[in-house]
Design an enzyme around this catalytic site. Structure first.
Site, PDB file in Angstrom:
ATOM      1  N   GLY A  47      -3.939   1.705  -2.106  1.00 57.07           N
ATOM      2  CA  GLY A  47      -3.407   1.650  -3.465  1.00 57.07           C
ATOM      3  C   GLY A  47      -3.596   2.924  -4.253  1.00 57.07           C
ATOM      4  O   GLY A  47      -3.566   2.903  -5.485  1.00 57.07           O
ATOM      5  N   GLY A  48      -3.805   4.053  -3.560  1.00 58.75           N
ATOM      6  CA  GLY A  48      -3.971   5.321  -4.265  1.00 58.75           C
ATOM      7  C   GLY A  48      -5.356   5.546  -4.830  1.00 58.75           C
ATOM      8  O   GLY A  48      -5.609   6.569  -5.469  1.00 58.75           O
ATOM      9  N   HIS A  86       6.518  11.404   0.733  1.00 60.85           N
ATOM     10  CA  HIS A  86       5.801  10.183   1.125  1.00 60.85           C
ATOM     11  C   HIS A  86       6.863   9.150   1.495  1.00 60.85           C
ATOM     12  O   HIS A  86       7.533   8.600   0.627  1.00 60.85           O
ATOM     13  CB  HIS A  86       4.933   9.690  -0.033  1.00 60.85           C
ATOM     14  N   HIS A  98      -1.842  10.019  -7.204  1.00 64.22           N
ATOM     15  CA  HIS A  98      -1.696   9.177  -6.018  1.00 64.22           C
ATOM     16  C   HIS A  98      -1.251   7.751  -6.361  1.00 64.22           C
ATOM     17  O   HIS A  98      -1.315   6.869  -5.505  1.00 64.22           O
ATOM     18  CB  HIS A  98      -2.994   9.136  -5.205  1.00 64.22           C
ATOM     19  N   GLU A 111       2.861   4.144   6.545  1.00 68.52           N
ATOM     20  CA  GLU A 111       3.126   5.267   5.656  1.00 68.52           C
ATOM     21  C   GLU A 111       3.021   6.591   6.411  1.00 68.52           C
ATOM     22  O   GLU A 111       2.098   6.796   7.203  1.00 68.52           O
ATOM     23  CB  GLU A 111       2.153   5.252   4.479  1.00 68.52           C
ATOM     24  N   ARG A 132      -0.158  -5.594   4.355  1.00 65.69           N
ATOM     25  CA  ARG A 132       0.229  -6.535   3.306  1.00 65.69           C
ATOM     26  C   ARG A 132       1.641  -6.214   2.838  1.00 65.69           C
ATOM     27  O   ARG A 132       2.233  -5.212   3.228  1.00 65.69           O
ATOM     28  CB  ARG A 132      -0.734  -6.417   2.104  1.00 65.69           C
TER      29      ARG A 132
END
Length: 661
Positions: free
Chosen positions: A99-100, A143, A170, A210, A228
């Site tokens: 989640g950054g 990204h 991020h 990712e 997830r």
């Protein structure tokens, strides 16, 4: 869940798309209790939950990974040694992160240990694990992530990619599918790598792989796998026509994948873009905001163009409280159109139609980002805000620094301010119409001196810098036509007046705290305009005294014209002349902007500090916020490390340095 016979209550649990969905202990507990966990099996979560272990698995599967260090020796000294071997700049990442959060970029040895300490602290707070890994920082990458899905029969497919390059700290700001300008061959190779990644861990359900993509060579590197459903999953749903949650339920019940890879690629069409709307103030370093949502109006779910779809995902409505204990996201706004230009145009319009009052949001900021040429007409990279943030923030302020930029909004605000300020009248009074409708059908005729005194106010744009003085506004009305009046924005030297003819003014709602929401139509300079206006009492200002904040949305604004503007209006206009002659000065008193915890003091009591110097670090909303000195002087600290503070608590004060004449 374990205290009851859950078999008599439910048989499956969907963990959402927050961190609970990647919680290995929760997944294992469901499995042990014979409850279906609607997500991947525990072994997949465990394998991908550790970024260091996941890299080893990807290397074995032939998936390219970013060069770096993910060994077992996690001591500060060894990490510094490995960082030097990798070469600056490097990225520090929490091994169990996501989640950054738990990520820091370091450009030189001097700042490495400080960044490492901060990263460990945030990782421990968010994930219960302070271990980190190091990666060579790929400069200005894209990204790009692939949505994957697996079933219990060993089948795995991908549902195309999402470009999430527009990030700040991020944290993703805009996401879109498909990734613009991605070479078809590279798309196929990355899709195959994502499927190989999922198969390597026996993946079942929805997941996201990712990658970082070099914008020059198009080389791609495995970054991480999120086990997830992602926050940005709606863009994939709109492009592919697949309901991902429905697929999750089908897979969890033992069904095979509903579509093959070829079928997914064949039915995918158009472009979808998502914008994350946050309760935060971009002009105050994106400081998260807390409080009650006074007013919220979402855009139409279908724009006039039949081929454009608009979707809003939100759990917030008017009256909701935005708490300091959770992420400050208010909503996700998603649009889908046949092409990227059409989708961006639709997104801009939908953002302009999205109204939130009661606390600041990033909506106007998002409009500027969507309109920026480097995003609209170029390939996005993660360096977008490094290169363009300052100019976007400057453009965000500019409409509020001149009379021309906000004259229409100002007049709408003043109309509502006038009505809210008038005392109850005798007889039928100002309000006419059916009981409860409270529709203002005509402008009340007041004595000239009353109108002048009431409307000769010092109105200051909320987003204006400290150097911008308040704007003096004077009004006069027509004795022949009660609905006709003129406004002059500026001091006595300003001679131009703006003609205004009130058509209707309706009070939509009011609250015990004095806040209200209005709908009005007015003819301004021969142009009929419609607007929504909210008025909300705010804490007293040192320069304006007690104030109302007026938020105004004027329909039909396009291009560089702002749709929304906010103003401060004094509650006691008779004192406004003094306020209009003075400008705000940066306060030397620092108060906590929200409930939180002081996790670090960067200065000692009695230190001489410079303007902009870091004084302390406040942890709130799962993020760290650095509090800086507003001016140079001697610091007096009123808090300690580890201390919990409430909103408005006194943190520090700067005693300005006295300069001898």
């Amino acid at each position: 869940m374990t205290q009851y016979d859950t078999s008599q209550i439910f048989s499956a649990v969907h963990p959402g798309y927050g961190f609970l969905s990647e919680n290995l202990n929760f997944c294992q507990m469901c499995t042990d209790e014979n409850i279906v966990f609607i997500g991947p099996p525990p072994n997949a979560i465990e394998a991908m939950g550790s970024k260091s272990r996941s890299k080893d698995i990807m290397i074995a599967a032939g998936v390219p990974v970013t060069p770096g260090y993910h060994g077992k020796d996690n001591s500060d000294a060894n990490l510094l040694h490995e960082a030097k071997k990798i070469g600056w700049p490097v990225m520090i990442k929490a091994v169990s992160g996501g989640g950054g959060k738990g990520m820091r970029t370091v450009h030189d040895e001097k700042h490495f240990l400080e960044a490492l300490e901060s990263c460990r602290r945030e990782a421990m707070k968010s994930f219960g694990d302070s271990n980190v890994l190091l990666e060579k920082l790929v400069l200005s990458p894209r990204h790009v992530e692939f949505q994957v899905f697996g079933d219990t029969f060993g089948n795995v497919v991908h549902l195309l990619e999402r470009d999430c390059s527009i990030q700040r700290r991020h944290q993703k700001v805009l996401e879109e599918a498909p990734a613009p300008g991605l070479d078809p061959t590279r798309r196929r190779e990355m899709g195959e790598a994502a499927v190989a990644c999922a198969k390597a861990v026996g993946y079942v359900g929805a997941g996201t792989v990712e990658f970082l993509v070099d914008p020059v060579t198009s080389s791609f590197y495995f970054c991480e796998m999120n086990t997830r459903l992602q926050v940005e999953h709606p863009v994939t749903e709109l492009v592919t026509g697949v309901d991902l949650v429905e697929w999750q339920l089908r897979i969890a019940s033992g069904q095979p994948l509903p579509l093959s890879q070829a079928q997914i690629l064949q039915q995918a069409s158009g472009c979808a873009v998502e914008a994350r709307i946050y309760a935060e103030n971009p002009l105050q370093d994106f400081l998260p905001a807390t409080g009650r949502v006074l007013h919220m109006r979402v855009p139409s779910q279908r724009l006039p163009q039949s081929e454009v779809a608009v979707r809003v995902d939100s759990g917030v409505v008017a009256g909701s409280q935005v708490s300091a204990f959770y992420d400050p996201m208010v909503a996700k706004l998603i649009v889908h159109a046949a092409s990227r230009p059409a989708a961006l145009q639709a997104l801009e319009q939908a953002l302009r139609d999205f109204q939130v009052a009661g606390l600041p949001t990033n909506i106007a900021f998002l409009v500027h980002v969507v309109r920026h040429p480097a995003f609209a007409r170029a390939l996005p990279t993660t360096a977008f805000f490094d290169r363009h943030l300052d100019e976007i923030l400057l453009a965000l302020q500019q409409p509020a620094t001149s009379a021309a930029g906000f004259s229409w909004h100002m007049q709408m605000a003043l109309l509502c301010f006038l009505q809210a300020s008038l005392p109850p009248s005798e007889g039928r009074g100002l309000w006419e119409g059916p009981r409860g409708s409270k529709e203002f059908r005509h402008f009340r005729v007041l004595r000239s001196q009353q109108v002048s005194r009431l409307l000769q106010v010092a109105a200051r744009p909320v987003s204006a810098s400290a150097a911008v003085q308040a704007l003096q506004v004077t009004a006069r009305h027509s004795a022949e036509d009660p609905s006709q009046f003129w406004l002059r924005l500026g001091g006595p030297e300003e001679t131009d007046e703006l003609s205004c003819l009130l058509q209707s003014c309706q009070l939509l709602s009011s609250n015990p705290d004095g806040s209200s929401v209005w709908r009005l139509s007015t003819e301004l300079q021969g142009q009929l305009l419609h607007a929504t206006v909210t008025l909300q009492p705010r804490p007293a200002s040192s320069s304006l005294g007690p104030i109302l904040q007026a938020d105004v949305w004027v329909e039909g604004r396009t291009g560089s014209e702002p749709t929304h503007q906010a103003f401060w209006l004094p509650l006691h206009p008779s004192n406004s002349s003094a306020a209009s002659s003075s400008s705000a000065v940066a306060s030397p008193l620092l108060q906590s902007p929200m409930p939180g915890k002081v996790v670090k003091l960067a200065a000692r009591d009695g230190d001489e500090v410079q303007a902009g110097q870091a004084l302390l670090v406040l942890e709130a909303m799962k993020m760290e916020h650095v509090i800086h000195a507003p001016c140079s002087g001697t610091v007096r600290l009123y808090c300690e490390e580890g201390q919990s503070v409430s909103e408005g608590s006194k943190l520090a004060e700067i005693v300005p340095i006295q300069v001898s004449p």
